[in-house]
Design a protein around this motif. Structure first.
Motif, short mmCIF file in Angstrom:
data_model
loop_
_atom_site.label_atom_id
_atom_site.label_comp_id
_atom_site.label_asym_id
_atom_site.label_seq_id
_atom_site.Cartn_x
_atom_site.Cartn_y
_atom_site.Cartn_z
N MET A 1 0.84 -1.20 0.00
CA MET A 1 0.00 0.00 0.00
C MET A 1 0.88 1.25 0.00
N ILE A 2 0.64 2.14 -0.93
CA ILE A 2 1.42 3.37 -1.03
C ILE A 2 0.98 4.36 0.04
N LYS A 3 1.95 4.92 0.75
CA LYS A 3 1.64 5.89 1.80
C LYS A 3 2.30 7.25 1.56
N ARG A 4 3.43 7.27 0.87
CA ARG A 4 4.14 8.53 0.68
C ARG A 4 4.61 8.67 -0.76
N LEU B 1 2.30 15.16 -15.83
CA LEU B 1 2.01 14.88 -14.42
C LEU B 1 0.54 14.56 -14.19
N SER B 2 -0.34 15.04 -15.03
CA SER B 2 -1.77 14.76 -14.87
C SER B 2 -2.07 13.27 -14.96
N GLU B 3 -1.21 12.51 -15.61
CA GLU B 3 -1.40 11.07 -15.71
C GLU B 3 -1.31 10.39 -14.36
N LEU B 4 -0.66 11.05 -13.40
CA LEU B 4 -0.51 10.45 -12.06
C LEU B 4 -1.86 10.24 -11.40
N LYS B 5 -2.85 11.06 -11.74
CA LYS B 5 -4.18 10.94 -11.15
C LYS B 5 -4.85 9.63 -11.56
N LYS B 6 -4.39 9.04 -12.65
CA LYS B 6 -4.99 7.78 -13.12
C LYS B 6 -4.32 6.56 -12.53
N ILE B 7 -3.07 6.72 -12.07
CA ILE B 7 -2.32 5.54 -11.63
C ILE B 7 -1.99 5.54 -10.14
N LEU B 8 -2.31 6.63 -9.45
CA LEU B 8 -2.04 6.71 -8.00
C LEU B 8 -3.33 6.97 -7.21
#
Length: 208
Positions: A1-4, A201-208
């Protein structure tokens, strides 16, 4: 699980003004000292691969190797911090949107190789500092030394943290080497490698 989530800063969140530094450097050395004025990037990379962090005396000793006998002192560093923090106006709407989204899900920190004071000033100028719990600069520890990634993960396990940056080696390969997850921000460029990557960077919203 990603936390940071751990972000690089220059060329990832903000575009620095390295090209303008030439005129700044001219104030401190002879105008014919071409290497000092136009190749500071190489001078810094040499330091960063030799020493684990920016320490004033070591840094000044290193810089003075290239000053052709002109004494470079602490006033140079103090003025450089202020100068490097004065970035050109740039559109940070995508950065703010992404950080606002991620800030609601994860802890966010910055891991950068330039001096902490200058990097905080950059983030403050563009109203980005508020998104981050901590800014870890090169005066604390430099990438790609192992200690920098250990510092940036805080109390978390390496696998619970994701490093995001534009430098394939220090932001991705070395981070993965020490157990972190990593995403290469290609700044719009097409790249061909095995690592996870985003062009925007907007792609991060799809993968995080």
């Amino acid at each position: 699980m990603i936390k940071r989530i751990i972000f690089d800063l220059d060329y990832t969140l903000l575009k620095p003004n390295y090209d303008k530094e030439h005129n700044f450097f001219k104030q401190f050395v002879s105008l014919d000292n071409e290497y000092f004025i136009h190749h500071m990037g190489e001078i810094l990379r040499e330091y960063e691969t030799t020493y684990p962090k920016y320490e004033l005396e070591l840094f000044l000793k290193h810089i003075n190797k290239y000053s052709n006998g002109i004494k470079i002192g602490k006033d140079f560093i103090d003025k450089w911090v202020l100068f490097s923090a004065e970035l050109d106006i740039q559109d940070t709407s995508i950065v703010k949107d992404v950080l606002s989204y991620l800030n609601g899900k994860y802890e966010l920190v910055v891991l950068t190789n330039w001096l902490t004071e200058a990097q905080k000033k950059k983030l403050e100028k563009f109203d980005l500092l508020k998104y981050f719990e901590e800014v870890y600069g090169g005066d604390k520890c430099l990438k790609p030394f192992k200690e920098s990634y250990q510092m940036a993960i805080g109390s978390h396990k390496p696998e619970e943290c994701v490093m995001i940056g534009d430098n394939l080696n220090s932001d991705v390969i070395e981070a993965i080497k020490y157990g972190l997850q990593a995403i290469h921000y290609t700044n719009g460029k097409e790249v061909n490698h095995e690592y996870q990557k985003v062009k925007c960077l907007s792609e991060l919203k799809k993968i995080l």
